[in-house]
Design an enzyme around this catalytic site. Sequence first.
Site, PDB file in Angstrom:
ATOM      1  CG  ASP A  42       5.852   3.534   0.462  1.00 38.29           C
ATOM      2  OD1 ASP A  42       4.639   3.502   0.139  1.00 38.29           O
ATOM      3  OD2 ASP A  42       6.251   4.074   1.515  1.00 38.29           O
ATOM      4  CE1 TYR A  47      -2.326   3.200   2.715  1.00 36.73           C
ATOM      5  CE2 TYR A  47      -3.611   2.628   0.786  1.00 36.73           C
ATOM      6  CZ  TYR A  47      -3.360   3.474   1.853  1.00 36.73           C
ATOM      7  OH  TYR A  47      -4.147   4.582   2.037  1.00 36.73           O
ATOM      8  CE  LYS A  49       2.686   4.488   8.060  1.00 34.97           C
ATOM      9  NZ  LYS A  49       1.320   4.533   8.581  1.00 34.97           N
TER      10      LYS A  49
END
Length: 434
Positions: free
Chosen positions: A241, A146, A269
């Site tokens: 990613d 994702y 994050k």
Amino acid sequence: MSRNEQLFERAQRSIPGGVNSPVRAFRSVGGTPRFIERAEGPYFWDADGKRYIDYIGSWGPMILGHGHPDVVRAVQDAAARGLSYGAPTEAEVEMAELLLKLVPSMEQLRLVSSGTEAAMSAIRLARGAAGGGKGRRKIVKFEGCYHGHADSLLVKAGSGLLTFGNPSSAGVPAEITQHTLVLDYNNAQQLEEAFGQHADDIACVIVEPVAGNMNLVRATPEFLQAMRSLCTRHGAVLIFDEVMSGFRVALGGAQSLYGIDPDMTVLGKVIGGGMPVAAFGGKRDVMKHLAPLGSVYQAGTLSGNPVAVACGMATLRLVQQPGFYDRLGARTDRLVRGLLAAAQEAAPAIPFAGDAVGGMFGVYFASRPPGSYAEVMKADKDRFNRFFHAMLDRGVYLAPSAFEAGFVSMAHDEAVIDESVALARDAFRTIAGG
Ligand code: KE4
């Protein structure tokens, strides 16, 4: 009716599904989401005053634990000087310089406000820069990974393994996903075939080098090495990613563990420490295509926001303490080993496995950790859901889905880990009892 239930009923009247992000709605595990009122260290408390040991940590950012005094003070000090300017600041230059130092595969980067925005921008840049700046259209991603919710990434595998993707979400026209190829994670052979068929139009390959969005699944070194050499050979941009794995599995991210330099990296994050900071960066000859230097447009009102940058910088200063990731990894390993032992002792008949990389972990109701999306899907989701609720009842908050990773913070000391394991032993007895 509990306060959580009252709040959830009220929330659903004004917010679709009662949540601002779907995974929070507990749809995968059932039951009522817990509305969190405050958090401290490894804990947070819900609207009914119940305390939980928190193993999602805001899905990764809270690596120091909640409310670290140095971080809170940095945010307060920054806020007192101004919340947002829409103009450059020295602080965002300092953050860029620090990130380039800690992730040396990047020569330049741009700060944005979410992982979605960072991945979307990285892909647009790759498409504009590939093929020596002539541009290419096709992107390759992997099932189970994702990268946020940009249209061209909301794709499920095409009917044939090497056919282009179909939208996985309503509202995404097929024309948008027709250039996205979805392959099997950890299948180097398929990737080789894809380049064999489309080499001259593949702009980029984007991958989670340690996957965390289908539960925790490690990439094999061979898979990433094949990806690196194919992208190099065919002039495609390799994008790691590391929104989740960056500063979570190691100080230098997964790329430092595998010893592979991507052409671009996406971060998020942890680098915001709980506030909206993400980034995308790479080699200078790719980044030079970005506006205002080049023809690839990207922008953001709150990009590099001074308060969010202060939060991220305070966090990044603390994760650089000597031995931080060794200690965090040891805590995470202690948790997973404890869960495995508890399962063996309390529910020996139930297949249960676990894995950990740095400060992230996966638990699977299966005989071994999965190596692919297909293997993840074979795990016993119903048993996970029963375990999730047995743990939640006991005050341990795991990710509310069998297809998510878990996160340990530096505030989870050995006593907290051992308490979690003891509660898990009781939870395993409960689910073994049928
Ligand atoms: P955000 O737009 O949610 O900041 O980042 C998207 C993203 C990009 N890349 C990776 C590897 C990610 O893990 C994420 C976001 N992760 C999910 C956790 N499964 C965020 C939780 C949520 O969607 O609420």
